[in-house]
Scaffold this active site. Structure first.
Site, mmCIF file in Angstrom:
data_model
loop_
_atom_site.group_PDB
_atom_site.id
_atom_site.type_symbol
_atom_site.label_atom_id
_atom_site.label_comp_id
_atom_site.label_asym_id
_atom_site.label_seq_id
_atom_site.Cartn_x
_atom_site.Cartn_y
_atom_site.Cartn_z
ATOM 1 N N ASP A 9 -59.063 -0.071 5.802
ATOM 2 C CA ASP A 9 -59.693 0.808 4.820
ATOM 3 C C ASP A 9 -61.105 1.132 5.306
ATOM 4 O OD1 ASP A 9 -60.425 2.159 2.520
ATOM 5 O OD2 ASP A 9 -60.506 0.383 1.256
ATOM 6 N N ASP A 47 -52.586 -5.719 7.216
ATOM 7 C CA ASP A 47 -51.837 -4.869 6.287
ATOM 8 C C ASP A 47 -52.396 -3.448 6.228
ATOM 9 O OD1 ASP A 47 -54.167 -5.686 4.950
ATOM 10 O OD2 ASP A 47 -53.131 -6.386 3.146
HETATM 11 P P1 IMP Z 1 -61.497 -3.094 4.875
HETATM 12 O O1 IMP Z 1 -62.338 -4.228 5.362
HETATM 13 O O2 IMP Z 1 -62.211 -2.250 3.870
HETATM 14 O O3 IMP Z 1 -60.900 -2.270 5.993
HETATM 15 O O4 IMP Z 1 -60.328 -3.689 4.026
HETATM 16 C C1 IMP Z 1 -59.379 -4.501 4.541
HETATM 17 C C2 IMP Z 1 -58.711 -5.316 3.453
HETATM 18 O O5 IMP Z 1 -58.938 -4.794 2.141
HETATM 19 C C3 IMP Z 1 -57.231 -5.275 3.648
HETATM 20 O O6 IMP Z 1 -56.801 -6.336 4.452
HETATM 21 C C4 IMP Z 1 -56.706 -5.398 2.238
HETATM 22 O O7 IMP Z 1 -56.560 -6.751 1.890
HETATM 23 C C5 IMP Z 1 -57.769 -4.805 1.368
HETATM 24 N N1 IMP Z 1 -57.430 -3.430 0.969
HETATM 25 C C6 IMP Z 1 -58.003 -2.281 1.378
HETATM 26 N N2 IMP Z 1 -57.427 -1.219 0.817
HETATM 27 C C7 IMP Z 1 -56.426 -1.697 0.040
HETATM 28 C C8 IMP Z 1 -55.432 -1.073 -0.797
HETATM 29 O O8 IMP Z 1 -55.324 0.160 -0.940
HETATM 30 N N3 IMP Z 1 -54.574 -1.923 -1.421
HETATM 31 C C9 IMP Z 1 -54.625 -3.273 -1.285
HETATM 32 N N4 IMP Z 1 -55.536 -3.892 -0.515
HETATM 33 C C10 IMP Z 1 -56.429 -3.113 0.144
HETATM 34 MG MG MG Z 2 -55.781 -8.299 3.027
#
Ligand code: IMP
Ligand code: MG
Length: 175
Positions: free
Chosen positions: A103, A100
């Protein structure tokens, strides 16, 4: 407990569908004549996965993984836990991870390594949203639907505390 407020529509369903068509064509070009396996990351990627897969006219199988790194909080913990593993082997396969949002990059960095350790032939990443300002680890993202600024996004699969996944558009939570 205070109730969070949802902002205005940032990206419509129509815009998302158009991007899925374009990205589907890119994937067809990149993997012409080959088989691919799409691995959707539950639960956020479900709507985007459905959009992308129907726009890729190649021999395809699909699988899903569930991982967690976020709880009810909006900040990453940096820890990735596998809650549901792949059902099928990916050795020698062209894998496209469908997510999705990227981040911090922690989740996808981990998942990419995980697939490579299982001897996938190629591992690519297809994300609905990219939030580059949040990045903590460097990661190549191959197919990006839309780039968003550093807000907490909800809708079209993305949740806050498991809610808002059903919104048919992308929006954000007001601070
Ligand atoms: P990362 O590991 O920080 O890249 O985050 C990945 C996961 O964090 C995604 O698959 C989302 O489930 C969640 N996430 C990160 N940012 C958001 C946001 O703005 N809204 C909702 N979920 C988020
Ligand atoms: Mg997720």
């Amino acid at each position: 407990m205070h109730k969070e407020t949802v902002g205005t529509v940032m990206i419509t369903q129509e815009q998302i569908n158009e991007r899925a068509v374009e990205i589907g064509r890119e994937i067809e070009r990149d993997f012409a004549g080959q088989e691919v396996i799409l691995v959707g990351i539950l639960r956020g990627a479900v709507l985007w996965m459905a959009d992308v897969m129907k726009n890729v006219n190649l021999d395809m199988t699909i699988d899903f993984m569930a991982v967690s790194s976020y709880g009810a909080a909006t900040k990453t913990s940096g820890v990735v836990k596998i809650n549901k593993d792949l059902d099928s082997p990916i050795e020698g396969k062209n894998v496209i991870i469908v997510e999705d949002i990227v981040d911090s990059g922690v989740t996808l960095n981990y998942l990419k390594g995980y697939m490579e350790n299982r001897d996938a032939k190629v591992v690519k990443i297809c994300t609905l949203l990219d939030k580059p300002e949040g990045r903590r680890v460097e990661i190549d993202v191959d197919y990006i639907g839309f780039t968003v600024d550093d807000r907490f996004i909800v809708g079209y699969g993305l949740d806050y505390d498991q809610k808002y996944r059903n919104l048919p558009y992308i929006t954000y939570l007001e601070d």
